[in-house]
Design an enzyme around this catalytic site. Structure first.
Site, mmCIF file in Angstrom:
data_model
loop_
_atom_site.group_PDB
_atom_site.id
_atom_site.type_symbol
_atom_site.label_atom_id
_atom_site.label_comp_id
_atom_site.label_asym_id
_atom_site.label_seq_id
_atom_site.Cartn_x
_atom_site.Cartn_y
_atom_site.Cartn_z
ATOM 1 N N HIS A 199 0.838 -1.206 0.000
ATOM 2 C CA HIS A 199 0.000 0.000 0.000
ATOM 3 C C HIS A 199 0.873 1.257 0.000
ATOM 4 O O HIS A 199 0.663 2.171 -0.815
ATOM 5 C CB HIS A 199 -0.904 -0.035 1.233
ATOM 6 C CG HIS A 199 -1.786 1.161 1.398
ATOM 7 N ND1 HIS A 199 -3.150 1.111 1.192
ATOM 8 C CD2 HIS A 199 -1.516 2.448 1.770
ATOM 9 C CE1 HIS A 199 -3.675 2.305 1.424
ATOM 10 N NE2 HIS A 199 -2.697 3.139 1.780
ATOM 11 N N GLU A 200 1.867 1.312 0.889
ATOM 12 C CA GLU A 200 2.706 2.515 0.977
ATOM 13 C C GLU A 200 3.557 2.690 -0.279
ATOM 14 O O GLU A 200 3.759 3.817 -0.752
ATOM 15 C CB GLU A 200 3.576 2.462 2.237
ATOM 16 C CG GLU A 200 2.803 2.317 3.545
ATOM 17 C CD GLU A 200 1.673 3.325 3.709
ATOM 18 O OE1 GLU A 200 1.762 4.439 3.151
ATOM 19 O OE2 GLU A 200 0.676 2.992 4.383
ATOM 20 N N HIS B 91 -5.759 7.000 -2.229
ATOM 21 C CA HIS B 91 -6.698 6.072 -1.600
ATOM 22 C C HIS B 91 -7.922 5.840 -2.484
ATOM 23 O O HIS B 91 -8.347 6.730 -3.223
ATOM 24 C CB HIS B 91 -7.143 6.602 -0.237
ATOM 25 C CG HIS B 91 -6.100 6.456 0.815
ATOM 26 N ND1 HIS B 91 -5.977 7.312 1.881
ATOM 27 C CD2 HIS B 91 -5.100 5.539 0.963
ATOM 28 C CE1 HIS B 91 -4.975 6.935 2.639
ATOM 29 N NE2 HIS B 91 -4.423 5.859 2.108
#
Length: 484
Positions: free
Chosen positions: A333-334, A343
């Site tokens: 995700h990061e 997002h």
């Protein structure tokens, strides 16, 4: 293509009777016990490598037979991969371990087109596989004189804290009107066939995490390797290879002030990467693994669209779960933020909300493994606007002549193209040869399986360097304007 070695493991399945059991991944209250029995297809007396390039496992899940195909993840480590820790007197100790014959694999389930698998075979079988839309985990039971393993679903892991875990990113990089307009475009399936990109990853482990694992550097190293193997698998649909370039463990004290304010920790880590880590070894991105509890419910943070920038191509990830798969999803995700992904929420009049996708603001249960179409659009927009140069070139690797294995991200002896998926329009997945009429399968000078015309710009001018242009005879983009 030469027939690859297959190894069959027969698994006898016994239902567990009783309450929960404590595994390395946490307390599990419902699982199956399996006992692998290995049968080799090699001729009697043949020399076996410690870890085969390709393996096949057969076993039952919920009473149904499945066949798991595995191939070694040959792109997992860079040729110059290093490990660093610190002596009691503060001296930096760096080694360059041999990692060619490693034990980390990717794979799929036979006759399940949407299946995936990421497995470590270092000490028994450990990792995850996706079967008929559900995620299963497997790991050894560590019983004396036993080959017993547990297979279970993620939802059967008892959660200590049910509160949602959040990413701390709030900024939006799509600021000017031209970028906003471009961001509203949806990619066609052809446009979503991204060109190959490579991210050389550095992982830094803070002192708190070192203490958490009882100062056991080997245990931390194995955990980091498993984590990157999982991250690599999740980036395959975007044609991105995540290669581990270096692992640094702060084994005496932290080299920055790691604190509960995630934004400050991220900024300090970015400055340290720019001034210190980049001078130690070349890499494209660095992620800090920490055991600190960030303010709020934050478990990770990264600059959006920061990839290839010295102080912004970084992320911080809290190692909050004993299950390495969960932490790997956070790191994925990061890294997505670094690659321009925002997002999955309703934005710019686009319907981007996806609670079960990797870029959702809160980690899902079970953790997501797929990127949404909005994330793919964000990534393509990032490539178009920023043209990040550091991820264009494949990392150095040891050139070995081995049995060709399709879809392992690299061309090997006997391959014209790295075919991967059978749906590849340019490359035959069965032979790893170009399809009839195709000149190329990927590259900056390849478009719809054909070489781009001579003098087509394939890389814009940088500083005093002129535009790089295609030769018309190759899929590669030559450096320094040498187009003939």
């Amino acid at each position: 293509m030469i027939q690859v070695l297959l190894v069959t493991i027969c698994l006898a399945v016994f239902p567990y009777q009783g309450s929960s059991i404590i595994l390395e991944s946490g307390n599990v209250d419902d699982y199956e016990v399996v006992y692998p029995r290995r049968v080799s297809a090699l001729p009697k007396g043949a020399v076996q490598p410690k870890y085969e390039d390709a393996m096949q496992y057969e076993f039952k899940v919920n009473g149904e037979a499945v066949v798991l195909h595995l191939e070694k993840n040959k792109g997992l480590f860079s040729e110059d991969y290093s490990e660093t820790h610190y002596s009691p007197d503060g001296r930096e100790i760096t080694t360059y371990p041999s990692v060619e014959d490693h034990c980390y694999y990717h794979g799929r389930i036979h006759n399940d087109a949407d299946s995936t698998a990421s497995i470590s075979a270092c000490d028994g079988l450990k990792g995850y596989f996706k079967l008929q839309g559900e995620t299963y985990l497997i790991e050894p039971l560590k019983l004396p004189d036993s080959e017993a393993h547990a297979v279970y679903k993620y939802e059967n892991i008892e959660k200590e804290d049910e509160a949602p875990k959040m990413c701390g990113v709030t900024q939006n990089w799509e600021s000017d009107e031209s970028i906003k307009k471009a961001s509203q475009l949806n990619l066609t399936p052809l446009q979503q066939r991204f060109l190959q990109r490579y991210v050389k990853l550095a992982i830094v482990v803070d002192y708190r995490m070192y203490i958490k694992y009882n100062r056991d550097s080997n245990k931390i190293t194995v955990r980091a390797h498993e984590m990157v193997n999982h991250v690599n698998e999740m980036y395959k649909p975007l044609n991105i290879t995540i290669t581990l370039s270096l692992l640094q463990i702060w084994s005496q004290n932290d080299l920055i002030t790691v604190q509960p304010a995630s934004s400050i920790t991220l900024r300090l880590f970015g400055n340290w990467r720019k001034t210190v880590l980049l001078n130690q070894q070349n890499h494209d991105n660095a992620q800090l693994l920490t055991d600190i509890v960030f303010n709020g419910r934050t478990i990770g943070k990264a600059p959006v669209a920061g990839m290839c920038q010295p102080d912004r191509s970084v992320g911080v990830v809290r190692d909050y779960s004993s299950n390495v798969f969960v932490v790997a999803v956070i790191m994925t995700h990061e890294l997505g933020h670094n690659l321009g992904m925002e997002h999955d929420e309703d934005k710019n009049e686009k319907k981007c909300k996806c609670d079960t996708c990797i870029m959702a603001p809160a980690i899902s249960d079970p953790p997501a493994q797929l990127f949404s179409d909005c994330s793919k659009n964000d990534y393509q927009l990032f490539l178009t606007v920023y043209n990040p140069q550091c991820i264009l070139n494949a990392p150095l690797r040891t050139d070995t002549v081995s049995t060709p294995v399709s879809g392992n991200e690299f061309l090997e002896a006997g391959e014209e193209c790295d075919c991967g998926s059978p749906e590849n329009p340019c490359c035959d997945a069965a032979t790893c040869k170009l399809r009839p009429g195709a000149q190329c399968a990927e590259g900056l000078c390849c478009d719809q399986c054909r070489f781009k015309k001579k003098r087509t710009i394939c890389r814009r001018a940088r500083g005093d360097n002129p535009d790089d242009r295609c030769t018309g005879q190759s899929a590669d983009c030559p450096r320094n304007g040498l187009y003939g």
